[in-house]
Design a protein around this motif. Structure first.
Motif, mmCIF file in Angstrom:
data_model
loop_
_atom_site.group_PDB
_atom_site.id
_atom_site.type_symbol
_atom_site.label_atom_id
_atom_site.label_comp_id
_atom_site.label_asym_id
_atom_site.label_seq_id
_atom_site.Cartn_x
_atom_site.Cartn_y
_atom_site.Cartn_z
ATOM 1 N N THR A 164 51.063 31.530 49.811
ATOM 2 C CA THR A 164 51.938 30.610 49.072
ATOM 3 C C THR A 164 51.554 30.618 47.601
ATOM 4 N N TRP A 165 52.424 30.034 46.759
ATOM 5 C CA TRP A 165 52.117 29.924 45.335
ATOM 6 C C TRP A 165 50.823 29.135 45.111
ATOM 7 N N ASP A 166 50.684 28.015 45.815
ATOM 8 C CA ASP A 166 49.487 27.182 45.629
ATOM 9 C C ASP A 166 48.231 27.956 46.020
ATOM 10 N N GLU A 167 48.312 28.699 47.123
ATOM 11 C CA GLU A 167 47.160 29.490 47.555
ATOM 12 C C GLU A 167 46.843 30.586 46.542
ATOM 13 N N LEU A 168 47.872 31.153 45.913
ATOM 14 C CA LEU A 168 47.671 32.186 44.899
ATOM 15 C C LEU A 168 46.895 31.619 43.710
ATOM 16 N N VAL A 169 47.287 30.443 43.261
ATOM 17 C CA VAL A 169 46.601 29.813 42.130
ATOM 18 C C VAL A 169 45.161 29.465 42.508
ATOM 19 N N ASP A 170 44.973 28.858 43.688
ATOM 20 C CA ASP A 170 43.625 28.463 44.110
ATOM 21 C C ASP A 170 42.721 29.682 44.270
ATOM 22 N N PHE A 184 44.727 37.220 38.866
ATOM 23 C CA PHE A 184 46.094 37.700 39.040
ATOM 24 C C PHE A 184 46.576 38.334 37.747
ATOM 25 N N GLY A 185 47.594 39.180 37.867
ATOM 26 C CA GLY A 185 48.174 39.805 36.692
ATOM 27 C C GLY A 185 49.690 39.813 36.771
ATOM 28 N N ILE A 186 50.330 39.743 35.602
ATOM 29 C CA ILE A 186 51.789 39.784 35.516
ATOM 30 C C ILE A 186 52.192 40.719 34.384
ATOM 31 N N ARG A 239 53.740 28.707 33.708
ATOM 32 C CA ARG A 239 52.901 27.867 32.845
ATOM 33 C C ARG A 239 51.530 27.646 33.486
ATOM 34 N N SER A 240 51.508 27.414 34.791
ATOM 35 C CA SER A 240 50.221 27.199 35.470
ATOM 36 C C SER A 240 49.375 28.465 35.457
ATOM 37 N N PHE A 241 50.016 29.639 35.528
ATOM 38 C CA PHE A 241 49.274 30.894 35.421
ATOM 39 C C PHE A 241 48.484 30.932 34.112
ATOM 40 N N ALA A 248 44.858 36.789 32.729
ATOM 41 C CA ALA A 248 44.177 37.011 31.453
ATOM 42 C C ALA A 248 45.103 36.594 30.320
ATOM 43 N N PRO A 249 44.584 36.051 29.228
ATOM 44 C CA PRO A 249 45.456 35.656 28.108
ATOM 45 C C PRO A 249 46.343 36.791 27.618
ATOM 46 N N GLN A 250 45.833 38.032 27.675
ATOM 47 C CA GLN A 250 46.605 39.175 27.190
ATOM 48 C C GLN A 250 47.798 39.509 28.089
ATOM 49 N N ALA A 251 47.777 39.031 29.342
ATOM 50 C CA ALA A 251 48.834 39.394 30.290
ATOM 51 C C ALA A 251 50.201 38.900 29.847
ATOM 52 N N SER A 252 50.243 37.873 29.003
ATOM 53 C CA SER A 252 51.523 37.391 28.493
ATOM 54 C C SER A 252 52.255 38.472 27.713
ATOM 55 N N GLY A 253 51.522 39.436 27.179
ATOM 56 C CA GLY A 253 52.126 40.522 26.422
ATOM 57 C C GLY A 253 52.065 41.860 27.108
ATOM 58 N N TRP A 254 51.611 41.882 28.364
ATOM 59 C CA TRP A 254 51.539 43.149 29.088
ATOM 60 C C TRP A 254 52.916 43.659 29.481
ATOM 61 N N GLY A 255 53.122 44.965 29.389
ATOM 62 C CA GLY A 255 54.226 45.638 30.040
ATOM 63 C C GLY A 255 53.725 46.232 31.341
ATOM 64 N N TRP A 256 54.563 47.047 31.970
ATOM 65 C CA TRP A 256 54.149 47.599 33.265
ATOM 66 C C TRP A 256 52.947 48.529 33.131
ATOM 67 N N GLU A 257 52.806 49.225 31.999
ATOM 68 C CA GLU A 257 51.685 50.147 31.849
ATOM 69 C C GLU A 257 50.352 49.400 31.882
ATOM 70 N N GLU A 258 50.275 48.308 31.123
ATOM 71 C CA GLU A 258 49.046 47.533 31.083
ATOM 72 C C GLU A 258 48.785 46.853 32.433
ATOM 73 N N GLU A 259 49.835 46.350 33.039
ATOM 74 C CA GLU A 259 49.686 45.692 34.335
ATOM 75 C C GLU A 259 49.114 46.670 35.356
ATOM 76 N N ASP A 260 49.677 47.873 35.423
ATOM 77 C CA ASP A 260 49.236 48.865 36.405
ATOM 78 C C ASP A 260 47.834 49.379 36.092
ATOM 79 N N THR A 261 47.607 49.710 34.830
ATOM 80 C CA THR A 261 46.324 50.296 34.445
ATOM 81 C C THR A 261 45.168 49.338 34.678
ATOM 82 N N ASN A 262 45.323 48.099 34.264
ATOM 83 C CA ASN A 262 44.231 47.138 34.398
ATOM 84 C C ASN A 262 43.929 46.807 35.853
#
Length: 419
Positions: A164-170, A184-186, A239-241, A248-262
């Motif tokens: 669940t979302w709550d379990e993901l955050v916890d 987690f990453g986005i 927002r909770s993420f 990571a703070p940088q994930a707000s600016g990640w594209g798919w390349e950064e998401e996959d690579t990291n």
């Protein structure tokens, strides 16, 4: 007698030329693709196409590799100038746009006699059918699962991946506390960000645009307080993420390349991603040896993004030969070689790590509505940025996005007048 000899002599002189005169030139099909020829799937496709040409001497395939970022604009330009290729790769986000441009061939007559039709996932074909006409074929699927590093979860004392979302955050907070790495990453920007967003909206029983009884669409969040509430909850999740340090703070600016690579390098623990990450596992065997796949954590219902990467076939070219080649690329032999883990065929399942965990999610797959999405996906990307980067309130962002979607529908003539 003299006439007979002259005739025989002419016949002897012309006979070597006759086969060349009688033999028709092969049809050349222009095929624009976005594979990486250095990767296993690209290499396999090139080999299989060479096999096709040997068995079909009347057809030659001229391939041109174009990155997805440039492919869309080049296709739009070629369609507008009546110079589209015979067929191309593409993204599901382009389907409504190309249909409105009347660029796509009606494949329904061919599909009605297609022996392999029953082997294709029905919802993959449905997703490419507009007003009862099949207007593209499913090239490969990009279902999304929760990829996770089992070692990081075990280190944090987490016995099973979150559901669940709550379990993901916890779980993410526990991972950060014990490993020092984000849980987690986005993708905060780029083509993947609206794909991730539409999954979360679907999990909370929200659609960006609903088809109305007149066949057109509208976003109904402003008219339905419950829908607006559920859309707001999705942006509150983003927002909770950020606020809780789930990403990571940088994930707000990640594209798919950064998401996959990291993720591939083990810099964070969990991500919503697809079976193409097998290539990353081949490149980073040590860092990804502990990776496994589970269904995405959900809210009100299970849902994942069902990326149907279309094979577009364009009007006015060589319809019979193009169908012959396109249907070859949907054959079990080709799909097993090229897309073993992400095939639209029910009889090509892939392995236990990169195949079946994704194909088993097909029944819960959701995709974009069949509308021109150009500005809508850009607005979805901006909505994520408004929450994560501009610190706007989730409720205000949901209201803004609903208005922007309807504005786009009006501009493209797809806005329903019905409530």
């Amino acid at each position: 007698m003299k006439i007979l000899k002259i005739g025989l002599l002419l016949g002897a002189l012309l006979s070597p030329l006759m086969p060349g005169l009688a033999k028709a030139e092969p049809v050349t099909l222009n095929f624009w693709t976005a594979w990486d020829p250095s990767q296993a799937d690209g290499k396999a496709a090139i080999a299989k196409i060479a096999e096709f040409e040997r068995s079909h001497p009347n057809i030659k395939i001229k391939t041109q590799v174009i990155a997805f970022q440039a492919l869309h604009d080049k296709l739009v330009t070629s369609i507008a100038s009546n110079d589209a290729p015979d067929l191309s790769w593409g993204l599901i986000e382009w389907l409504g746009e190309f249909d409105r441009m009347k660029a796509l061939a009606d494949l329904t007559p061919y599909a009605s006699k297609w022996n392999d039709r029953e082997a294709i996932y029905p919802n993959a074909l449905k997703g490419l059918t507009i007003d009862g006409k099949l207007v593209a074929l499913p090239n490969y699927l990009g279902l999304r699962g929760l990829l996770y590093h089992t070692d990081m979860l075990k280190q944090a004392g987490i016995a099973a991946p979150p559901k669940t979302w709550d379990e993901l955050v916890d779980a993410s907070l526990k991972i950060k506390q014990t490993t020092g790495k984000p849980g987690f990453g986005i993708a905060g920007r780029g083509v993947r960000s609206p794909q991730e967003l539409i999954m979360y909206l679907a999990q909370n029983d929200v659609q960006i645009a609903k088809r109305q009884s007149d066949g057109k669409f509208r976003n109904d969040w402003a008219d339905d307080p419950e829908a607006m509430k559920r859309a707001t909850q999705v942006f509150a999740l983003y927002r909770s993420f950020r606020d809780k340090g789930v990403i990571a703070p940088q994930a707000s600016g990640w594209g798919w390349e950064e998401e996959d690579t990291n993720f591939a390098l083990g810099r964070y623990a969990m991500v919503i991603n697809g079976p193409w990450m097998r290539n990353r596992a081949d490149q980073n065997p040590e860092q990804m040896k502990d990776v496994r796949v589970a269904p995405p954590p959900a809210s009100l219902k299970s849902a994942t993004f069902f990326e149907i990467n279309p094979l577009f076939i364009y009007k006015g070219k060589h319809p019979d030969e193009t169908w012959e080649f396109a249907s070859f690329m949907l054959s079990k032999d080709y799909q097993t070689a090229v897309f073993p883990d992400r095939s639209p065929r029910t009889d090509v399942q892939g392995d236990a790590i990169w195949g079946t965990p994704f194909t088993s999610l097909t029944p819960t797959g959701v995709s974009f509505p069949q509308i021109a999405l150009g500005s809508i996906t850009r607005d979805m990307e901006e909505a994520i940025g408004r929450v994560l980067l501009k610190n706007e309130e989730p409720a205000a962002v949901a209201a803004w996005l609903g208005k922007q979607i309807n504005k786009s529908l009006r501009q493209t003539g797809q806005m329903s007048a019905q409530n």
